[in-house]
Design an enzyme around this catalytic site. Structure first.
Site, PDB file in Angstrom:
ATOM      1  CG  HIS A  21       2.053  -3.611   3.839  1.00 13.79           C
ATOM      2  ND1 HIS A  21       2.585  -3.334   5.078  1.00 13.79           N
ATOM      3  CD2 HIS A  21       2.183  -2.467   3.113  1.00 13.79           C
ATOM      4  CE1 HIS A  21       3.029  -2.090   5.104  1.00 13.79           C
ATOM      5  NE2 HIS A  21       2.784  -1.528   3.927  1.00 13.79           N
ATOM      6  CE  LYS A  45      13.153   5.515   2.703  1.00 15.24           C
ATOM      7  NZ  LYS A  45      11.930   4.871   2.165  1.00 15.24           N
ATOM      8  NE  ARG A  94      -1.528   3.868   1.824  1.00 15.65           N
ATOM      9  CZ  ARG A  94      -0.483   4.078   2.603  1.00 15.65           C
ATOM     10  NH1 ARG A  94      -0.509   3.674   3.850  1.00 15.65           N
ATOM     11  NH2 ARG A  94       0.585   4.704   2.152  1.00 15.65           N
ATOM     12  CB  SER A 131       4.312   0.788   8.391  1.00 17.87           C
ATOM     13  OG  SER A 131       4.077  -0.326   7.583  1.00 17.87           O
TER      14      SER A 131
HETATM   15  O1  PNS Z   1       7.629   1.463   1.737  1.00 16.37           O
HETATM   16  P1  PNS Z   1       8.556   2.457   1.145  1.00 16.37           P
HETATM   17  O2  PNS Z   1       9.437   3.077   2.198  1.00 16.37           O
HETATM   18  O3  PNS Z   1       7.868   3.488   0.306  1.00 16.37           O
HETATM   19  O4  PNS Z   1       9.505   1.597   0.177  1.00 16.37           O
HETATM   20  C1  PNS Z   1      10.440   2.248  -0.557  1.00 16.37           C
HETATM   21  C2  PNS Z   1      11.266   1.319  -1.484  1.00 16.37           C
HETATM   22  C3  PNS Z   1      12.150   0.373  -0.675  1.00 16.37           C
HETATM   23  C4  PNS Z   1      10.330   0.499  -2.340  1.00 16.37           C
HETATM   24  C5  PNS Z   1      12.043   2.333  -2.337  1.00 16.37           C
HETATM   25  O5  PNS Z   1      12.759   3.168  -1.481  1.00 16.37           O
HETATM   26  C6  PNS Z   1      12.975   1.694  -3.342  1.00 16.37           C
HETATM   27  O6  PNS Z   1      12.537   1.245  -4.371  1.00 16.37           O
HETATM   28  N1  PNS Z   1      14.284   1.659  -2.999  1.00 16.37           N
HETATM   29  C7  PNS Z   1      15.283   1.087  -3.840  1.00 16.37           C
HETATM   30  C8  PNS Z   1      16.208   2.144  -4.421  1.00 16.37           C
HETATM   31  C9  PNS Z   1      15.794   2.485  -5.827  1.00 16.37           C
HETATM   32  O7  PNS Z   1      15.735   1.643  -6.704  1.00 16.37           O
HETATM   33  N2  PNS Z   1      15.466   3.746  -6.015  1.00 16.37           N
HETATM   34  C10 PNS Z   1      14.937   4.230  -7.246  1.00 16.37           C
HETATM   35  C11 PNS Z   1      13.454   3.893  -7.333  1.00 16.37           C
HETATM   36  S1  PNS Z   1      12.693   4.913  -8.469  1.00 16.37           S
END
Ligand code: PNS
Length: 163
Positions: A21, A45, A94, A131
């Site tokens: 990251h 989550k 990745r 992670s």
């Molecule tokens: O590391 P992660 O768990 O893949 O991160 C996910 C995250 C926080 C980036 C994603 O869940 C997110 O964007 N959440 C915000 C809610 C949202 O806007 N959802 C629509 C996105 S298309």
């Protein structure tokens, strides 16, 4: 003529932040005037670390990057980006499965706000680092110190020892 600062948002859960990251954020910081790391605090989550802990760990790990700021966010990512006046999203990729996971989100975010997502390829030494894998290996007694900053590795060991 002066131009508006180009600000990008790099979103994720970062539970906890890995060197993979940090590499993506450092490379993004070389491309944009400012990078905001947006740490999702959605309570649905289950996470090993609380939002405050994740923010604290990333803030400490990115202390050497002058144009990087760490924030928590809840709700729609695109709303957070509008509030921050950010013009682009950054995601590290990745491999093909990351791209397949990220593509619908990138398209949805563009639909919602017009924002583009910039995909940065992970460095080869980090393509197997996530992670969740780091947590799994550490919880089974494996050495993951090559993938974390020292303070994060210590906090991970301490958290797992509590369990
Ligand atoms: O590391 P992660 O768990 O893949 O991160 C996910 C995250 C926080 C980036 C994603 O869940 C997110 O964007 N959440 C915000 C809610 C949202 O806007 N959802 C629509 C996105 S298309």
């Amino acid at each position: 003529m002066t131009r508006a600062p180009q600000r990008a948002v790099c979103p994720g859960s970062f539970d906890p932040v890995t060197l993979g990251h940090l590499d993506i954020v450092a490379r993004a910081a070389a491309l944009f005037d400012e990078v905001i790391v947006a740490i999702g605090t959605n309570p649905s989550k289950s996470k090993l670390f609380s939002p405050d802990e994740r923010i604290e760990m990333f803030t400490e790990a990115a202390a050497g990057l002058a144009n990087v700021r760490i924030e928590g966010f809840a709700g729609l990512l695109t709303d957070f980006c509008s509030l921050q006046d950010a013009g682009a999203l950054i995601k590290g990729v990745r491999g093909a499965s990351d791209y397949e996971y990220e593509l619908p989100m990138a398209l949805m975010n563009r639909h919602l706000s017009g924002m583009e997502t910039v995909f940065l390829p992970a460095r080869p030494e980090f393509t197997h680092v996530s992670s969740s894998l780091v947590k799994e290996v550490a919880s089974l007694g494996g050495d993951v110190s090559a993938f974390l900053t020292e303070p994060v590795a210590e906090r991970l060991a301490a958290r797992l020892a509590e369990r």
